[in-house]
Design a protein around this motif. Structure first.
Motif, short mmCIF file in Angstrom:
data_model
loop_
_atom_site.label_atom_id
_atom_site.label_comp_id
_atom_site.label_asym_id
_atom_site.label_seq_id
_atom_site.Cartn_x
_atom_site.Cartn_y
_atom_site.Cartn_z
N LEU A 121 0.82 -1.21 0.00
CA LEU A 121 0.00 0.00 0.00
C LEU A 121 0.85 1.26 0.00
N ARG A 122 2.02 1.22 0.61
CA ARG A 122 2.89 2.40 0.62
C ARG A 122 3.18 2.86 -0.81
N ASP A 123 3.38 1.86 -1.69
CA ASP A 123 3.71 2.18 -3.09
C ASP A 123 2.52 2.78 -3.82
N LEU A 124 1.31 2.27 -3.54
CA LEU A 124 0.12 2.82 -4.19
C LEU A 124 -0.13 4.25 -3.74
N TYR A 125 0.09 4.52 -2.45
CA TYR A 125 -0.10 5.88 -1.94
C TYR A 125 1.00 6.83 -2.43
N ARG A 126 2.24 6.44 -2.25
CA ARG A 126 3.36 7.35 -2.52
C ARG A 126 3.55 7.63 -4.01
N SER A 127 3.13 6.67 -4.83
CA SER A 127 3.26 6.88 -6.29
C SER A 127 2.12 7.74 -6.85
N GLY A 128 1.12 8.03 -6.03
CA GLY A 128 -0.01 8.83 -6.49
C GLY A 128 -1.12 8.03 -7.15
N TRP A 206 -3.09 22.59 7.80
CA TRP A 206 -3.51 22.21 6.45
C TRP A 206 -2.36 21.50 5.74
N ILE A 207 -2.69 20.46 4.98
CA ILE A 207 -1.67 19.71 4.25
C ILE A 207 -2.33 18.95 3.09
N SER A 208 -1.58 18.71 2.05
CA SER A 208 -2.10 17.90 0.93
C SER A 208 -2.28 16.46 1.40
N PRO A 209 -3.39 15.84 1.02
CA PRO A 209 -3.60 14.43 1.39
C PRO A 209 -2.97 13.45 0.40
N PHE A 210 -2.36 13.99 -0.65
CA PHE A 210 -1.92 13.14 -1.76
C PHE A 210 -0.47 12.66 -1.61
N ASN A 211 -0.12 11.70 -2.49
CA ASN A 211 1.26 11.22 -2.64
C ASN A 211 1.88 10.69 -1.35
N GLY A 212 1.06 10.00 -0.56
CA GLY A 212 1.60 9.31 0.60
C GLY A 212 1.57 10.07 1.89
N ASN A 213 0.91 11.24 1.94
CA ASN A 213 0.86 12.01 3.18
C ASN A 213 -0.10 11.42 4.21
N GLY A 214 -0.86 10.42 3.81
CA GLY A 214 -1.78 9.78 4.73
C GLY A 214 -2.50 8.65 4.02
N LYS A 215 -3.59 8.17 4.64
CA LYS A 215 -4.29 7.02 4.09
C LYS A 215 -5.81 7.14 4.30
#
Length: 534
Positions: A121-128, A206-215
């Protein structure tokens, strides 16, 4: 029809089969049930001429919620609430905690002939790859809240959003609550009271939720995985499959938000150890690696397959459960051997032999002449015996090279079981050099039995387990004696305790002359004892 073949028969082509696991600790043997079930489904699809794609997901963005008892509590407690992929590895052999424990589990996959495409899952999140789903679910948070309420009666407040940020300040993901989304960033708070097992630090921003910043929460994440990877078949355990449970919530989210049908699903039951459900993080039950070190791969697969998926497997590596597993497997091998060659083809096999077929690593049933595991366990504990000579002597037919390979495999199982799993009560301690003290206090009835037994044993034609067992029974019957009382005298005479392995088998491990001599000595010792008391 076997359950997996029925699924395959009803399925269309181009299926994608998926299973997944959170590597929260040493993976218990119970987790192998889902692994083998999904592997068998993909094998059944292949046999049906519908070759599928087989995936296995590692949910390594989940939080560490417990430090397993076998790890250094002081070292790992500071990482409670962190994504598992951000927790250090217990050893230098892996880059992180998730890879360490998943690596151990994947070794068991290979051992069992299970070869899915593994994704993290880390790869699916961090890769966008999950970014569009994150955006969709955040924009439709009201529909996700509706699904929770309608299906599981779980109320989520109007400012609850289906996302967890990895806190920029403390690194925890389990303690963060998202309360707003502006289309590019979420507002989150790392709450001190978010859970009852770890405290958040209080940071917010505030922070972007994308590219692995969370789940995504895992029920929502489940739906995102289904759609991203095109999953069409995924079963789930009973705990997730109950009415209003996790799977029902995920199904509702899939239909309500994505407007798509969820994958095919059917529940399967737990594997219990002495009636207790096993847990990876709590360390309850035997690990998959430990059981794989005990059981040959075909037997471990068979353990998962001989019981229908919707029936509980109550497993513990004790004497009765382990030896029965081998006996059941051997019984099916014997039944397979009795079939005509045309019926031995996979397409013609009767349903009760399909667990045997799917237990094979390569899909080929290779018959052999079995050696009983319980006999090996006993023989290994008898001094001055050549185990291989005993095996060949006891066989009813000449043993092939493959028969001997299976025998050696089972000798290893018996040795491992004796070393790691046998209770003291289950171990065979033979009194070869002296009479057990407890054998000096037999009743008059038991002494009379041993006297008659000495005569009977002298006349036994074949010094073999079954004939000896028959002799023990018939001698007790001649004296109109209760069999448990009679057999207790035999066990006390050689083991110094009231129970043991099958008595006929026990005597067959010993020389006839020794057995008769020992019984004569015990009769004499008890007679002398009685005379002294008189």
């Amino acid at each position: 029809m076997f359950w997996a073949d029925k699924i395959a028969e009803d399925a269309q082509e181009n299926q994608i089969v998926n299973d997944s696991k959170t590597p929260s600790g040493r993976v218990h043997v119970g987790s192998l049930r889902g692994v083998v079930i999904h592997d068998v489904i993909q094998r059944a699809l292949k046999h049906a001429g519908k070759p599928p794609k087989f995936l296995y997901g590692v949910d390594d963005y989940d939080a560490l919620d417990t430090v397993p008892h076998y790890l250094d509590q002081e070292k790992f407690a500071p990482f409670l609430g962190f994504p598992l992929c951000n927790v250090p590895s217990p050893e230098d052999s892996a880059s992180d905690y998730a890879k360490y424990f998943m690596g151990e589990f994947l070794e068991v996959f290979e051992y069992l002939g299970v070869r899915p495409e593994v994704y993290y899952l880390r790869d699916l999140y961090r890769s966008g790859q999950l970014n569009s789903y994150i955006d969709t679910f955040l924009k439709n948070a009201h529909l996700v809240r509706e699904a929770y309420l309608e299906v599981s009666k779980a109320h989520r407040p109007d400012d609850w959003y289906p996302f967890q940020i990895t806190c920029e300040n403390c690194g925890k993901i389990a303690t963060t609550i998202v309360s707003d989304y502006n289309g590019s960033e979420v507002f989150y708070t790392c709450k001190p009271d978010a859970t009852d097992w770890v405290q958040g630090c209080g940071h917010s921003g505030w922070i972007s939720p994308f590219n692995g910043n969370g789940k995504l929460p895992w029920k929502v994440e489940w739906v995102a995985k289904w759609d991203l990877l095109g999953i069409t078949i995924e079963l789930a355990g009973k705990d997730h499959s109950q009415k209003g449970g996790s799977r029902d919530v995920a199904n509702a989210i899939c239909r309500k938000v994505l407007r798509k049908q969820p994958p095919f699903h059917s529940p399967y039951e737990f594997i219990l150890v002495n009636g207790t459900k096993m847990s990876s993080s709590k360390g309850v039950g035997s690990s998959a690696k430990e059981i794989a070190e005990l059981l040959p791969p075909e037997l471990l697969r068979f353990l998962m397959l001989r019981t229908q998926p919707k029936t509980v497997i109550n497993f513990a590596p004790n004497y009765e459960t382990t030896t029965r597993l081998f006996r059941d497997y051997d019984a099916l091998i014997e039944k397979y051997q009795a079939l005509s060659p045309d019926v031995q083809q996979e397409s013609a096999l009767p349903e009760d032999l399909m667990p045997l077929f799917y237990a094979q690593l390569d899909g080929v049933i290779k018959p052999y002449h079995p050696v009983d595991l319980s006999t090996l366990i006993s023989l290994l504990q008898v001094p001055h015996r050549d185990i291989h000579e005993e095996i060949e002597r006891r066989s009813t037919q000449p043993l092939s090279e493959y028969d001997l390979q299976i025998a050696d495999q089972r000798i290893s199982v018996a040795q491992k079981w004796l070393a790691d799993y046998a209770d003291e009560e289950e171990k065979l301690v033979l009194y070869l050099d002296k009479i057990p003290e407890k054998a000096r206090d037999l009743t008059q009835e038991q002494i009379a039995y041993l006297k008659r037994l000495i005569q009977s044993l002298a006349n036994v034609k074949a010094w073999e387990a079954e004939e000896l067992q028959t002799t023990l029974f018939s001698t007790a019957k001649e004296l109109e004696m209760q069999q448990p009382v009679a057999f207790k005298a035999v066990y006390l005479s050689f083991l110094g305790k009231e129970r043991g392995p099958k008595a006929g088998a026990l005597l067959s491990y010993l020389e006839r002359s020794f057995v008769i001599s020992r019984l004569q000595d015990i009769v004499q010792a008890n007679t002398s004892q009685t005379a002294l008391v008189s």
